[in-house]
Write a protein that holds these residues in place. Structure first.
Motif, short mmCIF file in Angstrom:
data_model
loop_
_atom_site.label_atom_id
_atom_site.label_comp_id
_atom_site.label_asym_id
_atom_site.label_seq_id
_atom_site.Cartn_x
_atom_site.Cartn_y
_atom_site.Cartn_z
N SER A 176 42.04 45.44 33.39
CA SER A 176 41.40 45.51 31.93
C SER A 176 42.35 46.09 30.86
N ARG A 222 39.88 40.76 30.57
CA ARG A 222 40.07 40.92 32.17
C ARG A 222 41.44 39.74 32.29
N ASP A 351 36.56 49.40 31.80
CA ASP A 351 36.08 48.23 31.06
C ASP A 351 35.02 47.65 31.84
#
Length: 735
Positions: A176, A222, A351
């Motif tokens: 993340s 990502r 995240d």
């Protein structure tokens, strides 16, 4: 009981409109146009080539973003090269602070020294950059544009690797990241182009969780490390970094039992129920605080963890009741009721939850329902001088928009080597950033775990101050509602709500309509500085716990508060209340100015849109033209290269200083002339009507040697100054 000398309100009724006379000589210019042609001609060609070479999909609108650094002599907002950029078809999309050793200087003493200056992020296509080159080389270029060209120190391209902050993971897995894009509210095409470019590289930009503030859009991403390297080639990507965790997501708090402190919950409700306080933390998990606190739980935070509930309930208990002691079995009565938002879950800090937590906080504060709030959480990372974090940018604008008084814990990494600096959003200009003191007694210092400053300029003085947060030798005692007993803890997480309790107590104890800015000014004004403390460690000092010490004038002193509003181009003369009596000895004046400022997060170096120019006229009664420095660089900044920033202190949102005057007749009818500075997108605002009004507060304390009755003398002379009125049910001695 002896009559109290309470804080005098109504100072603004003494203020009058005024005109500030100013003047300056011609600006010294280090470069001629021939110098600039020799210095940056090749660099412009390099930038043009780099834009043309960008990979497909990485340059929305066909544009690239490069850096234009100004000579330090032209750092001031009025020197932005507006005409040059317009003539070339370019635009600046942000700025940051940088330091350079300029090739030539305007003052010999600066030769060979690092100096602070502004670096602009400039956007345009290859043809625009080519036009810039033509303007540089042409003898027919207008004199105004040529002048702005000579104010440039350098031009450079931004390599992709320079946009990434922190360490890239060494493995092949997805991780993340958080990314900041140069994209404002009307530039969704840039955000969409970034998402498409990320998808092309097999990365995922979570646009549903993006946060847009000012001219920046923050996006969680990502991607693998290799993909992130390629993603930084996107021309409007300003910065990328590994996604930080959230402080207190799983709080590592060691609790000590204190069975010797027996306590009972208060019998009464909150003293003042017309306002509620928002506390964002890990939840309450119990109905024990129900008479004073309401818990709001989200679907995503129903799953929880015992440590989260412990932390959340203790933070709330600290605000509600203060610190329990052996002196009184009954816990302190809450000043205001609480809405506790359970914004954390066991997955917080991963995240996309870092962004989700901020979005929950934003939605709650953007209702405008709260005057007070506390954040004992935030991204687990030190602040960055060149960049404003999403948490800081978002919350600063909310505080300015709704007039919210927010206390923020600065973090507990004070012992971390190279990472002990205050953590976001502790660098907010519109919040009270709170560190921890190691003792509540007369002898105290910064708790060793408490993160240190300085902050980013403006608001270089950070933390704003410290409050008792506990230490190994003297734990912070708090009533834990889950355990039903008192425990000893440590952390800035507890110092922040303790300071907020004092602030709320000031507001709840009086009938005076105090703005959040006025309350902040009072907190800073009365902070205990002590001796031997470093500014970077304790800010303005240790905040008072007692509302009595803030609302009551100390013996031999008088304190007056001004609350006023200024429009752009308007000046206010604020007389310092002095008695009609001889002042035979040393006179001490302590003054604090505070304001809430709109912000431009894309302009880290010119972050605040509002500032105060304060001119002190010590002998206005005899000589209107005589001025001296009251607040200045020395009262805000250390003696480093940052002090070279031209007029940086004028953009601070808090000014505070104590001065002594020893010479006879050194003070005759002294006044502060207050000027409102305004800028937008880092530049001076020329149209008065385009700048919003600014609200400010001034607190002044006067102490005169040999005049113990100065309070009564001032009241006799200034009939419009009246003591603040306490609410009927308030007993200051009990609080």
């Amino acid at each position: 009981m002896a009559e109290r000398n309470l804080l005098l309100s109504g100072g603004e009724k003494l203020a009058t409109a005024s005109e500030i006379k100013r003047g300056s000589g011609p600006k010294k210019r280090p470069y001629q146009i021939a110098d600039t042609r020799a210095m940056i001609g090749d660099s412009i060609a390099t930038v043009e080539a780099a834009i043309r070479a960008l990979p497909e999909g990485s340059k929305p609108r066909g544009e690239g973003v490069f850096l234009l650094t100004l000579h330090p002599a032209f750092l001031a907002r009025s020197y932005y090269p507006v005409n040059l950029l317009r003539a070339a078809g370019l635009r600046d999309v942000g700025s940051r602070e940088s330091t350079v050793i300029p090739r030539k200087v305007t003052t010999p003493k600066d030769e060979g020294k690092q100096q602070a200056t502004a670096t602009l992020y400039v956007a345009g296509n290859a043809a625009d950059v080519n036009t810039l080159s033509a303007l540089l080389q042409s003898e027919r270029t207008s004199a105004l544009v040529q002048q702005e060209l000579t104010e440039i120190e350098s031009i450079s391209w931004i390599a992709g690797e320079d946009k990434f902050k922190g360490q890239l993971p060494a493995d092949l897995d997805e991780h993340s990241f958080e990314v900041a894009l140069h994209a404002g509210s009307k530039e969704e095409d840039i955000v969409a182009a970034f998402a498409s470019f990320a998808k092309k590289l097999n990365a995922r930009a979570e646009l549903g969780r993006r946060i847009q503030v000012g001219g920046l859009t923050f996006v969680p991403v990502r991607a693998s490390a290799a993909t992130m390297r390629r993603l930084t080639e996107f021309s409007f990507l300003r910065i990328a970094r590994p996604m930080p965790t959230i402080r207190t997501a799983i709080p590592n708090v060691v609790r000590q039992s204190h069975p010797e402190i027996i306590c009972e919950l208060p019998r009464d409700g909150a003293m003042h129920t017309s306002d509620r306080v928002a506390i964002f933390d890990g939840g309450l998990g119990t109905d024990d605080l129900k008479p004073w606190a309401n818990e709001i739980v989200y679907d995503a935070t129903k799953s929880t963890h015992g440590q989260l509930l412990m932390h959340g309930s203790e933070v709330t208990s600290t605000f509600l009741f203060g610190r329990p002691t052996n002196k009184d079995v009954r816990l302190g009565r809450p000043y205001l009721p609480v809405d506790h938002y359970r914004v954390l879950s066991p997955a917080s800090g991963h995240d996309p939850d870092l962004f989700d937590v901020l979005l929950r906080i934003k939605a709650a504060l953007d209702t405008g329902d709260y005057k007070f709030a506390n954040l004992s959480l935030g991204p687990h990372m030190p602040i960055d001088d060149g960049e404003v974090h999403a948490w800081t940018a978002t919350l600063d604008q909310l505080c300015s928009r709704h007039g919210i008084f927010v206390t923020v814990a600065v973090g507990n990494d004070g012992e971390a080597e190279d990472a002990n600096r205050i953590q976001p959003p502790g660098d907010m200009v519109n919040a009270l950033a709170v560190g921890a003191a190691d003792s509540a007694g007369a002898k105290w210092k910064r708790a060793k775990y408490s993160c240190v400053g300085p902050g980013r300029s403006p608001r270089y003085v950070k933390p704003d101050g410290v409050a008792f947060g506990g230490s190994e030798a003297e734990p912070f005692t708090v009533f834990n509602p889950l355990l039903g007993s008192v425990v000893g803890v440590q952390g800035t997480s507890y110092a922040a709500p303790l300071a907020l309790r004092t602030a709320a107590g000031i507001d709840a104890s009086t009938t005076l309509d105090l703005s959040s800015i006025a309350i902040k000014a009072l907190m800073i004004h009365h902070a205990e500085r002590g001796k031997g403390h470093k500014r970077d460690e304790i800010g303005w000092g240790r905040f008072r716990e007692s509302t009595v010490e803030i609302l009551e004038c100390a013996p031999g002193t008088v304190t007056v508060i001004f609350q006023a509003t200024l429009a752009k181009g308007e000046y206010r003369r604020c007389p310092i209340p002095f008695p009609d009596a001889a002042l035979p000895g040393v006179v001490e004046i302590k003054a604090t100015f505070c304001l809430h400022a709109d912000t431009d997060p894309e302009h880290a170096i010119n972050y605040t849109r509002s500032g105060m120019g304060v001119v002190f006229r010590p002998r206005f009664g005899l000589d209107e033209s005589e001025t001296t420095e009251f607040f200045g660089m020395a009262s805000q900044y250390r003696k480093t290269e940052r002090q070279q920033r031209d007029g940086a202190h004028k953009w601070e949102t808090a000014l505070h200083r104590t001065r002594e005057f020893r010479e006879p007749n050194s003070l005759v009818g002294p006044v502060f002339d207050v000027e409102y500075h305004a800028r937008e997108a880092g530049r001076s605002i020329k149209k008065i009507q385009s700048a919003p009004d600014v609200h400010f507060a001034l607190v002044v304390t006067i102490k005169a040697e040999g005049v113990p009755n100065i309070y009564n003398l001032v009241r006799q002379k200034y009939k419009v100054l009246v003591p603040v009125e306490l609410r009927a049910d308030i007993d200051l001695d009990a609080n």
